[in-house]
Structure formats: C-alpha cells, structure tokens
Design an enzyme around this catalytic site. Structure first.
Site, mmCIF file in Angstrom:
data_model
loop_
_atom_site.group_PDB
_atom_site.id
_atom_site.type_symbol
_atom_site.label_atom_id
_atom_site.label_comp_id
_atom_site.label_asym_id
_atom_site.label_seq_id
_atom_site.Cartn_x
_atom_site.Cartn_y
_atom_site.Cartn_z
ATOM 1 N N GLY A 1 12.959 -0.066 1.724
ATOM 2 C CA GLY A 1 11.404 -1.037 1.718
ATOM 3 C C GLY A 1 10.491 -0.130 1.697
ATOM 4 O O GLY A 1 9.170 -0.835 1.186
ATOM 5 N N SER A 2 10.384 1.306 1.988
ATOM 6 C CA SER A 2 9.092 2.070 1.929
ATOM 7 C C SER A 2 9.214 2.516 0.302
ATOM 8 O O SER A 2 7.802 2.988 0.172
ATOM 9 C CB SER A 2 9.259 3.384 2.800
ATOM 10 O OG SER A 2 9.436 2.745 4.228
ATOM 11 N N SER B 1 6.751 6.791 3.985
ATOM 12 C CA SER B 1 7.891 6.418 4.836
ATOM 13 C C SER B 1 7.514 5.485 5.886
ATOM 14 O O SER B 1 6.612 6.211 6.974
ATOM 15 C CB SER B 1 8.113 7.722 5.301
ATOM 16 O OG SER B 1 9.388 7.630 6.392
ATOM 17 N N SER C 1 9.028 4.701 8.851
ATOM 18 C CA SER C 1 9.313 5.193 10.102
ATOM 19 C C SER C 1 8.414 6.411 10.376
ATOM 20 O O SER C 1 8.398 6.954 11.344
ATOM 21 C CB SER C 1 10.638 5.454 10.250
ATOM 22 O OG SER C 1 11.210 6.507 9.475
ATOM 23 N N THR D 1 12.241 9.219 7.635
ATOM 24 C CA THR D 1 13.223 9.170 6.550
ATOM 25 C C THR D 1 13.839 10.382 5.923
ATOM 26 O O THR D 1 13.043 11.336 5.533
ATOM 27 C CB THR D 1 12.797 8.187 5.330
ATOM 28 O OG1 THR D 1 12.053 7.108 5.922
ATOM 29 C CG2 THR D 1 13.726 7.953 4.479
ATOM 30 N N ARG E 1 11.477 -3.186 5.392
ATOM 31 C CA ARG E 1 11.543 -4.186 4.136
ATOM 32 C C ARG E 1 10.349 -5.162 4.371
ATOM 33 O O ARG E 1 10.060 -5.787 3.584
ATOM 34 C CB ARG E 1 12.988 -4.747 4.022
ATOM 35 C CG ARG E 1 13.471 -5.333 5.007
ATOM 36 C CD ARG E 1 14.990 -5.752 5.048
ATOM 37 N NE ARG E 1 15.704 -6.471 5.673
ATOM 38 C CZ ARG E 1 16.138 -6.006 6.719
ATOM 39 N NH1 ARG E 1 15.846 -4.645 7.418
ATOM 40 N NH2 ARG E 1 16.686 -6.974 7.825
ATOM 41 N N GLU F 1 20.289 -6.702 2.270
ATOM 42 C CA GLU F 1 19.768 -6.563 3.699
ATOM 43 C C GLU F 1 19.934 -7.675 4.489
ATOM 44 O O GLU F 1 20.238 -8.045 5.757
ATOM 45 C CB GLU F 1 18.438 -5.670 3.559
ATOM 46 C CG GLU F 1 18.785 -4.209 3.425
ATOM 47 C CD GLU F 1 17.367 -3.447 3.814
ATOM 48 O OE1 GLU F 1 17.462 -3.043 4.993
ATOM 49 O OE2 GLU F 1 16.621 -3.024 2.980
ATOM 50 N N HIS G 1 22.307 -3.346 -24.167
ATOM 51 C CA HIS G 1 22.981 -2.252 -24.826
ATOM 52 C C HIS G 1 24.251 -1.835 -24.016
ATOM 53 O O HIS G 1 24.831 -0.681 -24.427
ATOM 54 C CB HIS G 1 22.164 -1.037 -25.403
ATOM 55 C CG HIS G 1 20.985 -1.554 -26.040
ATOM 56 N ND1 HIS G 1 20.907 -1.263 -27.695
ATOM 57 C CD2 HIS G 1 19.970 -2.209 -26.031
ATOM 58 C CE1 HIS G 1 19.920 -1.790 -28.167
ATOM 59 N NE2 HIS G 1 19.347 -2.556 -27.288
ATOM 60 N N LYS H 1 23.379 6.548 9.281
ATOM 61 C CA LYS H 1 22.604 7.507 9.922
ATOM 62 C C LYS H 1 23.145 8.247 11.055
ATOM 63 O O LYS H 1 22.674 9.442 11.386
ATOM 64 C CB LYS H 1 21.121 6.851 10.233
ATOM 65 C CG LYS H 1 20.452 6.365 8.954
ATOM 66 C CD LYS H 1 19.169 5.700 9.490
ATOM 67 C CE LYS H 1 18.267 5.330 8.391
ATOM 68 N NZ LYS H 1 17.083 4.420 8.879
#
Length: 335
Positions: free
Chosen positions: A49-50, A91, A93, A96, A143, A222, A238, A329
C-alpha cells in the site's frame, strides 16, 4: 447488521476524497531540500500500500518527466543509483524491512533522498541524516492511505522541482469528479462485485494503467481474501493470452476501458473479449471517467476499493485483518 470491521473499512474508503483534500491542505516538507546536485534519475521505493502510489504517479508523469524513473519494490536499489539519483522512500509504518534496506543503500551511495512516512525508523533516519521528509497521519492500514501517499509523492517531486504545482489543480479536479460520481461509483462497484464473486478475477488494463490494475489485485487480495491476478495490453497478447486455451468459467475478467488507450489496444481488447467469453469467463468492462489520466486513474482506484469491500461482505471475510502477512513478519523477525 455488518460486523464492526466492515464499518471500519467502509469509513476509510468513504474518506478517500477528504483524505486527498486534507493531504493537499496540510502536507509539509520537513527539513531542507538541497539543490546543489542535479537530478538525473528517479527511484520511488515502497512496498504494498505504500509502494503502489509511486507506481501510479509515475504512470501519470511518464510523458512529463525527462529523466529515467523506476518504481522499486524490493531490497536494496538498482545498480544505476548514484549521487545524482533522487530516491523517494515511501513507508507508511516507517519500519518496512525492504524499504529500510533501500534507504540504507541510498544513504551509503549518497543519493538525494526524500521520505514519506508516519514515523518509525524512516523518520528517525531522516532526522539523523538531515533528509527532508513528509510526516503523514498514522494509525490505519497502509492500503487505506493511498490518498495521502499519492499527494505527498507529488509534493515531494514538486519540492525537488521535477514537476510543477499544476499537479495540485489536477488533484482537486479529481476530488470533484469523485464526489460528483460517488453514488454511481458505489452502485457500479456492487454490480461488478456481484459479477465476479465466486470466481478468480483477472484484471486487464492498457499499459498506462497497470498500476491501477495492481491496486485492484492488492485490494481484492487484502480486503476480500481472494486470489486475483493482473496483466496489461498489449504485453498479455504475447503470453497470457495463450494460457486462455485452458480458461474456464471459474475465471472472471475485468477490462479497464480508458479514453486514452491506444487505438490498436482497443481493437486487441475487443478481439480478446470474445476469446475470454468463449471459454466461459464472465467479462466485465469498466469505463473510467475523467478528462486526464490522473482523474481516470483515481476514479478506477476508488471503484476498485469499493469492489474489494463488497466482495469481502459477500464472502463474510474480515477486510481489515492481514493474518498471513503478520505471520510472515513474525517468522522473519526470528531469523
């Protein structure tokens, strides 16, 4: 009565235009912009989202900027980055992992740097190394803060004199369009969600709107907890098109239709629509509104956000939680 978490995400999506306006009115670059070095390339770094805001802004500016530009979503930086490269670090937060890695390399290479964050290590490093930064409002899912992201990326680019202030007039025009179209967008989003629900959606766009297609994929993944894929015309002709020999009614296709799509791309879309339908896929064509690419992009972004929420409600999934990301994470933190 919907559970509380639907109301949370609904309120965040409803606030999109006010978020744009607030960002236009309150954004401020903290620290000094150093103009002693010429900028010969641009890298906008960010994840999820960032990061998507930078990708979409670069699509708006592809015929305006006269230097090489890259949206970067990974660790480190491309090797070409040097002391004359502007690296914008986005970022939400501020913590990240991948984006911090990019900022670390940018500092080591003595790149020109600007940051957009709500805090964390990005803000700490910006203060420590005298890097100009913009502080955005924190406390929400990244997001859901797309409006802050795109406005402040534009503000940072304008502060480094890569674009002019006319971008703000374009953003205000987009706000008016979205406010005037709010009822129609929500009604259209519900129709689209009903058509693609219980299928695996494939989002197809013209090449100038791939960032918006990525945004739809991200939001459906999400918010609705549904696998979704994207590709762009003419590149998909293609490769991806051959895969449709194995297509079925388990897939749906959303095709973005934009006034500024190349004429040959429009013809390709018409032909491919028949191929998709022949395999039983539900095909939904979505026409954007707006006089500029910026307006059309934000129209489609807002529409896609609403589609993802309706899908979440239909499937009774929590649009706020990100359990798998949190799990990943936590695992990475122990390695």
């Amino acid at each position: 009565m919907f559970p509380f978490f639907y109301h949370v995400m609904r309120a965040l999506i409803e606030s999109f235009t006010s978020q744009l306006v607030d960002s236009l009115n309150t954004g401020k670059v903290l620290g000094d912009i150093k103009d002693d070095k010429a900028i010969n390339s641009l890298i906008i770094c960010g994840m999820g989202g960032s990061g998507i805001g930078g990708r979409i802004v670069l699509e708006w500016l592809e015929h305006t900027l006269n230097i090489p530009c890259v949206a970067h979503s990974s660790y480190g930086l491309p090797n070409f980055a040097d002391a004359n490269t502007l690296v914008l670090v986005s970022s939400y937060s501020g913590n990240t992992e991948e984006t911090l890695s990019a900022m670390e390399v940018a500092l080591a290479k003595e790149c020109i740097i600007g940051c957009i964050t709500s805090g964390g290590k990005v803000r700490d490093w910006a203060k420590k190394y005298s890097v100009p930064y913009i502080l955005v409002n924190g406390g929400h899912p990244p997001r859901s803060q797309f409006g802050q992201s795109v406005v402040q990326i534009c503000r940072m680019l304008e502060s480094f004199e890569l674009i002019g202030p006319s971008i703000y007039s374009d953003l205000h025009a987009a706000v008016k369009l979205l406010n005037d179209s709010a009822y129609y967008i929500q009604s259209q989003a519900k129709r689209v969600a009903e058509q693609i629900n219980k299928t695996t959606p494939l989002i197809y766009s013209g090449s100038g709107y791939e960032g918006v297609a990525i945004r739809w994929r991200q939001q459906i993944g999400e918010n609705a907890k549904t696998l979704c894929f994207h590709h762009q015309f003419p590149e998909m002709n293609h490769n991806d098109l051959v895969g449709w020999e194995g297509g079925s009614d388990s897939f749906s296709v959303v095709i973005f239709r934009n006034e500024d799509d190349a004429q040959r791309v429009k013809i390709r879309m018409d032909i491919c629509k028949g191929i998709f339908e022949e395999k039983g896929a539900t095909v939904v064509e979505v026409e954007s509104k707006g006089l500029t690419k910026l307006e059309r992009s934000l129209y489609l972004v807002n529409l896609g956000d609403w589609v993802s929420l309706h899908l979440a409600e239909m499937n009774k999934t929590n649009p706020v939680d990100i359990k798998n990301i949190d799990f990943l994470k936590n695992k990475l933190a122990n390695i």
